[in-house]
Motif scaffolding. Structure first.
Motif, PDB file in Angstrom:
ATOM      1  N   ASP A 118     -40.739  -9.520 -16.144  1.00  0.00           N
ATOM      2  CA  ASP A 118     -39.552  -9.295 -16.975  1.00  0.00           C
ATOM      3  C   ASP A 118     -39.214  -7.809 -16.983  1.00  0.00           C
ATOM      4  N   VAL A 119     -37.936  -7.513 -17.118  1.00  0.00           N
ATOM      5  CA  VAL A 119     -37.487  -6.122 -17.198  1.00  0.00           C
ATOM      6  C   VAL A 119     -37.017  -5.839 -18.622  1.00  0.00           C
ATOM      7  N   HIS A 120     -37.671  -4.891 -19.278  1.00  0.00           N
ATOM      8  CA  HIS A 120     -37.274  -4.442 -20.608  1.00  0.00           C
ATOM      9  C   HIS A 120     -36.526  -3.116 -20.457  1.00  0.00           C
ATOM     10  N   THR A 121     -35.258  -3.111 -20.793  1.00  0.00           N
ATOM     11  CA  THR A 121     -34.439  -1.898 -20.692  1.00  0.00           C
ATOM     12  C   THR A 121     -34.270  -1.307 -22.088  1.00  0.00           C
ATOM     13  N   VAL A 122     -34.613  -0.023 -22.215  1.00  0.00           N
ATOM     14  CA  VAL A 122     -34.647   0.633 -23.510  1.00  0.00           C
ATOM     15  C   VAL A 122     -33.758   1.873 -23.486  1.00  0.00           C
ATOM     16  N   ILE A 123     -32.887   2.027 -24.486  1.00  0.00           N
ATOM     17  CA  ILE A 123     -32.129   3.263 -24.678  1.00  0.00           C
ATOM     18  C   ILE A 123     -32.864   4.088 -25.727  1.00  0.00           C
TER      19      ILE A 123
END
Length: 684
Positions: free
Chosen positions: A397-402
């Motif tokens: 899974d790809v967790h994208t965080v700002i």
């Protein structure tokens, strides 16, 4: 009475190699396959061979291992032992004897010495009668690498040309490659590879014995393709600086690499990246008789902590940050080899993943596999070798965080991006074959650059999977980006609430290598947008060639990110797109008839127009195994808009489907322009 003296031996090279499907692999040695008999004819002088008083005993020796077996007139009782059968008829009381020798289908492969003992009362004589190379046999049902159909064997064992697939999942780029297994000396170099491996040097006897097993041998070869633990073939380099070596993008075939390695007394060749490692391994495996194909996994995860999660970080302006050891490669290339897995039990035979690119250690050495594709698909993470690592490459899974000032502003999850497309060359075709469903429980199809209505596919925000947002955001390229042209893309934002919004739009572009995080921002835009309740607003943006040209790296990859910020609620939504810029192609056409005939001279024309706004200079290289005796080089210098036209003559030396391809390597840009065409050569 005269003695029975051996005068001459014929190993019957042409007939044996034709029946064993090994024609062209070596001019020095007889090359045969295990599980299939080969013929040897003995010529005597002094007197006739008399089976009543003369006995023939053969000895086959692999290094220090040897096996003795008598020649008899009877059919072998068992095919699990070495045996020799004297052909009846003319061999009885004759000055020539033809013997059929069979090596069992589980014999160790390698270079054997063949000796003959003649036992005749009251004397005996011993002769060294020659050498032969024994290979795996995909044509033999008893061999653990057996393939059922001829078209598969033709593609995965005999074919010496193919394609590697690169770019991105939405813009797959085929790269021609010459595997080159029929070039002079390549077989012998592959045998040398086995002899200088650490396994052989550590315990040669065990190594020779274990060569009967393709599982063992594939791990030896996999580790020897890179040089991290041994005197392997290739040195990897992802720095972008290739001084004192060759840029990986400039290689077009395996034979040049293998020959350089041998000529340097087995010092590593500089340099390789994943597709080079995989293509060279494919050559070695096909030479040794193990069916092999090159496979590309688009959006390939490198999960360093084995938690099946890849974290990517962006700042509030859309710039991708270097904050994680994990990474996603736009594409990653490995090989699959076909073999039985008796070590794993039933259900895991077939294609096995092997990855020679040095990423992680396996059993203490830099190699990966063989991991059964069936085991990866069904999540058998307890299997050897390296199934969990490959499973993560296609399923993480790809967790994208700002983040801003150390605080998490937004988080989203994408379960579809990693392993989005996995493909290999189709059998008998230049088109890619989608094999994603073999790795994943999915009905994925090869994506097109456009949707069914002809509009570009868009990249949508996955933020709503984790958080409830009042904004919906998407981005799409207006058309496939082409080098020398303006990149145009559309951003669409939707207000999902019944109240107006004032938004800050931040767009960020970064060039990147296929296996790493992007570099510094080279282009950015910041706008203020006003949205009425439930309004959908579309904005179009352009990045001109002059704005991105000098930033592009060898693969032409770019990371584009849009952050939309609600000034009232500080809600942020992110959408990203990683895409490749397509290079123009060299056009190749034949003069004269549509068909080509063996040994008849023909001419090909190569055309290329410089689409760039600056002069370009470089070297054009034309290749074609079975068409050209050697590569043809010519210097090229082009003004903007100028057309290159080169005519090159060639004379096909072999019938069948061949490939004529060309590379134009520029000196003033890190770019390689390519072109190819298939050529069907008739025998007459």
């Amino acid at each position: 009475m005269e003695d029975l003296i051996l005068k001459h031996v014929s190993l019957e090279h042409p007939a044996n190699q034709q029946s064993h499907e090994t024609e062209g692999l070596s001019s020095k040695h007889l090359v045969v396959r295990r599980g299939e008999p080969f013929r040897v004819t003995l010529f005597f002088q002094g007197r006739l061979f008399n089976p009543d008083r003369d006995s023939l005993v053969f000895r086959a020796q692999l290094g220090g291992l040897l096996v003795k077996f008598p020649a008899t007139f009877s059919k072998p009782q068992s095919y699990s032992q070495w045996n020799a059968e004297i052909e009846p008829g003319k061999s009885v009381r004759s000055q020539s004897v033809t013997v059929t020798i069979l090596a069992p289908a589980f014999s160790p492969i390698g270079l054997y010495e063949l000796c003959l003992h003649i036992l005749t009362q009251p004397r005996q004589y011993s002769y060294r009668i020659g050498e032969f190379v024994l290979l795996y046999n995909p044509w033999c049902p008893a061999d653990s690498v057996y393939l059922q159909t001829e078209d598969l064997r033709e593609e995965y064992v005999k074919s010496d040309v193919g394609f590697l697939y690169m770019g991105t999942s939405k813009n797959v780029i085929p790269r021609p490659w010459e595997f080159g297994q029929y070039e002079e000396g390549i077989l012998e170099i592959c045998l040398d590879l086995l002899k200088i491996s650490p396994q052989h040097r550590r315990n040669w006897q065990k190594d020779y014995l274990c060569r009967s097993d393709p599982v063992y041998l594939s791990r030896v070869v996999c580790a020897m393709i890179n040089c991290e633990d041994d005197r392997g073939i290739l040195k990897g380099n992802w720095s972008g600086v290739f001084k004192n070596g060759v840029s990986p993008s400039e290689w077009s075939g395996s034979a040049d690499i293998l020959k350089l390695w041998a000529e340097s007394k087995f010092s590593p060749v500089h340099y390789g990246q994943c597709w080079v490692f995989a293509a060279v391994m494919c050559t070695v495996m096909r030479v040794l008789g193990i069916p092999c194909r090159v496979v590309t996994n688009f959006n390939s995860a490198h999960d360093t902590n084995a938690n099946l999660v890849i974290e990517e970080y962006y700042d509030g302006m859309g710039k991708k940050l270097h904050m994680s050891k994990d990474s996603i490669w736009n594409f990653h290339v490995w090989v699959e080899c076909w073999m039985a897995r008796r070590d794993l039990g039933s259900g895991f035979d077939g294609w096995q993943v092997l990855d020679p690119t040095p990423q992680e250690r396996s059993g203490g050495i830099f190699c990966c596999g063989p991991s059964p594709v069936k085991g990866i698909r069904d999540r058998h993470l307890n299997l050897i070798y390296d199934v969990p690592f490959v499973y993560a490459e296609v399923n993480a899974d790809v967790h994208t965080v700002i983040v801003q000032n150390g605080q998490v502003l937004s988080r989203s999850v994408d379960k579809e991006r990693v392993g989005s497309v996995i493909c290999t060359k189709s059998v008998g075709s230049a088109l890619p074959q989608n094999v994603t469903s073999a790795y994943k429980n999915t009905k994925a199809v090869m994506p097109s650059n456009r949707s069914t209505d002809g509009s570009p596919r868009s990249r949508r925000s996955y933020a709503n999977r984790e958080e409830k947002h009042t904004l919906a955001l998407s981005m799409s390229l207006d058309k496939t980006p082409i080098a020398g042209e303006t990149i145009s893309f559309t951003v669409t934002v939707t207000n999902k609430e019944n109240s107006p919004k004032i938004l800050k739009e931040h767009i960020n572009a970064q060039a990147k290598e296929y296996n790493s995080s992007p570099l510094e921002t080279f282009w950015e835009v910041h706008n203020l947008l006003r949205l009425a309740p439930y309004e959908v607003k579309t904005t179009v943006h352009h990045i001109t060639h002059s704005e991105y040209d000098e930033m592009l790296l060898g693969d032409g990859l770019m990371n584009l990110a849009v952050v939309m910020q609600d000034t009232g609620s500080y809600e942020r939504v992110l959408v990203t797109e990683e895409f490749n810029i397509t290079n123009p192609l060299i056009s190749i056409s034949m003069t004269g008839n549509d068909y080509v005939v063996k040994n008849e001279k023909r001419e090909a024309r190569f055309l290329f127009r410089n689409p760039f706004h600056i002069p370009m200079s470089g070297v054009l290289t034309v290749m074609g195994a079975g068409l050209l005796h050697k590569k043809v080089h010519s210097n090229v210098s082009l003004q903007p808009g100028e057309i290159m036209e080169e005519k090159i003559s060639f004379t096909p030396k072999a019938a069948g489907t061949k490939m004529l391809h060309a590379n134009l390597v520029f000196k003033n840009r890190p770019m390689v322009i390519r072109g190819f065409t298939t050529v069907l050569v008739r025998a007459t």
